[in-house]
Design a protein around this motif. Sequence first.
Motif, PDB file in Angstrom:
ATOM      1  N   PRO A  66       0.799  -1.230   0.000  1.00 39.86           N
ATOM      2  CA  PRO A  66       0.000   0.000   0.000  1.00 39.86           C
ATOM      3  C   PRO A  66       0.828   1.275   0.000  1.00 39.86           C
ATOM      4  N   MET A  67       1.960   1.280   0.705  1.00 36.57           N
ATOM      5  CA  MET A  67       2.757   2.504   0.761  1.00 36.57           C
ATOM      6  C   MET A  67       3.527   2.750  -0.535  1.00 36.57           C
ATOM      7  N   ALA A  68       3.964   1.680  -1.201  1.00 40.55           N
ATOM      8  CA  ALA A  68       4.633   1.849  -2.489  1.00 40.55           C
ATOM      9  C   ALA A  68       3.646   2.357  -3.540  1.00 40.55           C
ATOM     10  N   GLU A  69       2.435   1.795  -3.541  1.00 40.00           N
ATOM     11  CA  GLU A  69       1.412   2.268  -4.476  1.00 40.00           C
ATOM     12  C   GLU A  69       1.047   3.727  -4.189  1.00 40.00           C
ATOM     13  N   TYR A  70       0.962   4.061  -2.917  1.00 36.50           N
ATOM     14  CA  TYR A  70       0.676   5.450  -2.526  1.00 36.50           C
ATOM     15  C   TYR A  70       1.752   6.392  -3.059  1.00 36.50           C
ATOM     16  N   THR A  71       3.013   6.011  -2.887  1.00 28.97           N
ATOM     17  CA  THR A  71       4.125   6.869  -3.309  1.00 28.97           C
ATOM     18  C   THR A  71       4.094   7.129  -4.806  1.00 28.97           C
ATOM     19  N   ILE A  72       3.965   6.073  -5.593  1.00 29.59           N
ATOM     20  CA  ILE A  72       3.927   6.237  -7.041  1.00 29.59           C
ATOM     21  C   ILE A  72       2.670   7.000  -7.459  1.00 29.59           C
ATOM     22  N   GLY A  73       1.552   6.707  -6.805  1.00 24.65           N
ATOM     23  CA  GLY A  73       0.306   7.397  -7.120  1.00 24.65           C
ATOM     24  C   GLY A  73       0.392   8.894  -6.875  1.00 24.65           C
ATOM     25  N   MET A  74       1.015   9.281  -5.767  1.00 21.16           N
ATOM     26  CA  MET A  74       1.142  10.701  -5.445  1.00 21.16           C
ATOM     27  C   MET A  74       2.129  11.404  -6.382  1.00 21.16           C
ATOM     28  N   LEU A  75       3.181  10.694  -6.786  1.00 21.27           N
ATOM     29  CA  LEU A  75       4.113  11.287  -7.748  1.00 21.27           C
ATOM     30  C   LEU A  75       3.448  11.472  -9.113  1.00 21.27           C
ATOM     31  N   LEU A  76       2.614  10.519  -9.501  1.00 17.23           N
ATOM     32  CA  LEU A  76       1.847  10.672 -10.738  1.00 17.23           C
ATOM     33  C   LEU A  76       0.873  11.847 -10.620  1.00 17.23           C
ATOM     34  N   GLN A  77       0.249  11.973  -9.454  1.00 20.74           N
ATOM     35  CA  GLN A  77      -0.664  13.095  -9.240  1.00 20.74           C
ATOM     36  C   GLN A  77       0.080  14.414  -9.385  1.00 20.74           C
ATOM     37  N   TYR A  78       1.303  14.472  -8.859  1.00 13.86           N
ATOM     38  CA  TYR A  78       2.113  15.681  -8.972  1.00 13.86           C
ATOM     39  C   TYR A  78       2.490  15.954 -10.428  1.00 13.86           C
ATOM     40  N   GLU A  79       3.019  14.944 -11.125  1.00 11.90           N
ATOM     41  CA  GLU A  79       3.487  15.143 -12.492  1.00 11.90           C
ATOM     42  C   GLU A  79       2.340  15.472 -13.453  1.00 11.90           C
ATOM     43  N   LYS A  80       1.179  14.860 -13.253  1.00 13.69           N
ATOM     44  CA  LYS A  80       0.049  15.059 -14.161  1.00 13.69           C
ATOM     45  C   LYS A  80      -0.849  16.226 -13.740  1.00 13.69           C
ATOM     46  N   LYS A  81      -0.437  16.943 -12.670  1.00 15.10           N
ATOM     47  CA  LYS A  81      -1.151  18.141 -12.215  1.00 15.10           C
ATOM     48  C   LYS A  81      -2.628  17.847 -11.905  1.00 15.10           C
ATOM     49  N   LEU A  82      -2.882  16.696 -11.299  1.00 14.51           N
ATOM     50  CA  LEU A  82      -4.264  16.300 -11.053  1.00 14.51           C
ATOM     51  C   LEU A  82      -4.968  17.221 -10.065  1.00 14.51           C
ATOM     52  N   LYS A  83      -4.236  17.770  -9.120  1.00 13.22           N
ATOM     53  CA  LYS A  83      -4.839  18.693  -8.159  1.00 13.22           C
ATOM     54  C   LYS A  83      -5.354  19.942  -8.871  1.00 13.22           C
ATOM     55  N   LEU A  84      -4.569  20.460  -9.818  1.00 13.24           N
ATOM     56  CA  LEU A  84      -4.981  21.636 -10.584  1.00 13.24           C
ATOM     57  C   LEU A  84      -6.136  21.289 -11.531  1.00 13.24           C
ATOM     58  N   LEU A  85      -6.074  20.113 -12.153  1.00 12.23           N
ATOM     59  CA  LEU A  85      -7.139  19.700 -13.058  1.00 12.23           C
ATOM     60  C   LEU A  85      -8.473  19.560 -12.330  1.00 12.23           C
ATOM     61  N   MET A  86      -8.417  19.023 -11.103  1.00  4.67           N
ATOM     62  CA  MET A  86      -9.639  18.889 -10.313  1.00  4.67           C
ATOM     63  C   MET A  86     -10.185  20.265  -9.926  1.00  4.67           C
ATOM     64  N   LYS A  87      -9.286  21.189  -9.615  1.00  2.89           N
ATOM     65  CA  LYS A  87      -9.704  22.564  -9.291  1.00  2.89           C
ATOM     66  C   LYS A  87     -10.362  23.207 -10.515  1.00  2.89           C
ATOM     67  N   ASN A  88      -9.734  23.047 -11.680  1.00  2.93           N
ATOM     68  CA  ASN A  88     -10.291  23.626 -12.904  1.00  2.93           C
ATOM     69  C   ASN A  88     -11.648  23.014 -13.259  1.00  2.93           C
ATOM     70  N   GLU A  89     -11.766  21.711 -13.028  1.00  2.00           N
ATOM     71  CA  GLU A  89     -13.047  21.054 -13.309  1.00  2.00           C
ATOM     72  C   GLU A  89     -14.147  21.617 -12.419  1.00  2.00           C
ATOM     73  N   LYS A  90     -13.818  21.812 -11.150  1.00  2.00           N
ATOM     74  CA  LYS A  90     -14.790  22.352 -10.210  1.00  2.00           C
ATOM     75  C   LYS A  90     -15.195  23.770 -10.598  1.00  2.00           C
ATOM     76  N   GLU A  91     -14.237  24.536 -11.118  1.00  3.89           N
ATOM     77  CA  GLU A  91     -14.502  25.934 -11.504  1.00  3.89           C
ATOM     78  C   GLU A  91     -14.917  26.062 -12.965  1.00  3.89           C
ATOM     79  N   GLU A  92     -15.066  24.910 -13.649  1.00  2.80           N
ATOM     80  CA  GLU A  92     -15.496  24.866 -15.047  1.00  2.80           C
ATOM     81  C   GLU A  92     -14.558  25.663 -15.956  1.00  2.80           C
ATOM     82  N   LEU A  93     -13.262  25.465 -15.738  1.00  2.00           N
ATOM     83  CA  LEU A  93     -12.241  26.138 -16.535  1.00  2.00           C
ATOM     84  C   LEU A  93     -11.657  25.169 -17.561  1.00  2.00           C
ATOM     85  N   TRP A  94     -11.435  25.640 -18.792  1.00  2.00           N
ATOM     86  CA  TRP A  94     -10.832  24.857 -19.864  1.00  2.00           C
ATOM     87  C   TRP A  94      -9.443  25.439 -20.114  1.00  2.00           C
TER      88      TRP A  94
END
Length: 268
Positions: A66-94
């Motif tokens: 679980p911790m190895a999957e978490y680590t890779i998952g969070m690094l992917l989230q960072y590289e793919k800017k998923l936090k920003l994409l989720m924010k933009n989706e919520k604010e309906e930004l393209w």
Amino acid sequence: MKKDGPLREAEILITYGEDLTEEIIGKAANLKWIMVMSAGMEIMPFKAIEERGIMVTNARGIHKIPMAEYTIGMLLQYEKKLKLLMKNEKEELWDRKIEVGELNGKTMLLMGVGAIGGEVVCLGKAFGVKTIGMNRSGKMVQSIDHLYDLDHLMEAKPRADYIVSSCQVRMKRKAFCKKNTSGAMKESAVFVNIGRGDLIKDEVLIEALDARELSHAILDVFDPEPLGKGHPFFGGWRMLQSHRIFQVKAENIYQGPLPYSKKICVNA
């Protein structure tokens, strides 16, 4: 422990180990087995435990998947800017100008190449990540491209795009925590702590992020825990955090009756 009654009767003690003292061992007159629910045991009162002939076991390896999957998952989230994409989706930004990165070709420094660190290395390799390891002995570990001992930390850090600490023991942590060592890292580096919350002081990490000596921090452990309301770690765009919820998968948590009649005391 506030009540000594259960402790005096207990034959089995379940604990994280860090708050276990000689006084507690002395009060547990019938204690035969200490089960530590983590990997690190370096600050336990082993002299008192050995004198009593008490068996000690720990949970080394139980968290590695679980911790190895978490680590890779969070690094992917960072590289793919998923936090920003989720924010933009919520604010309906393209926004098609968002720049995303890849794990492939990056270099990862693993501080502590035990069960968890070794599993992180294996998953990282599947994404084309180059791996540098660091341990106390400097002895080679499977799947690691290059290994350093702790005395060469300052040589290893500038090479890393990701610095992942899975240290479960207090091994020269001050070498990493001092303010004047953060500059040895790439400005684009990401720091991931899945080991010990006291590896680096909050103020040192915040200063490094504010000074752009470090790009991002991903934290699963803290010191102290839990974080209080208003803590600087909450709400920061250069900070990803979790609260130890990824360490054990739900189906591994046994909730039925105990298969034996021993007296157990939980110190957690």
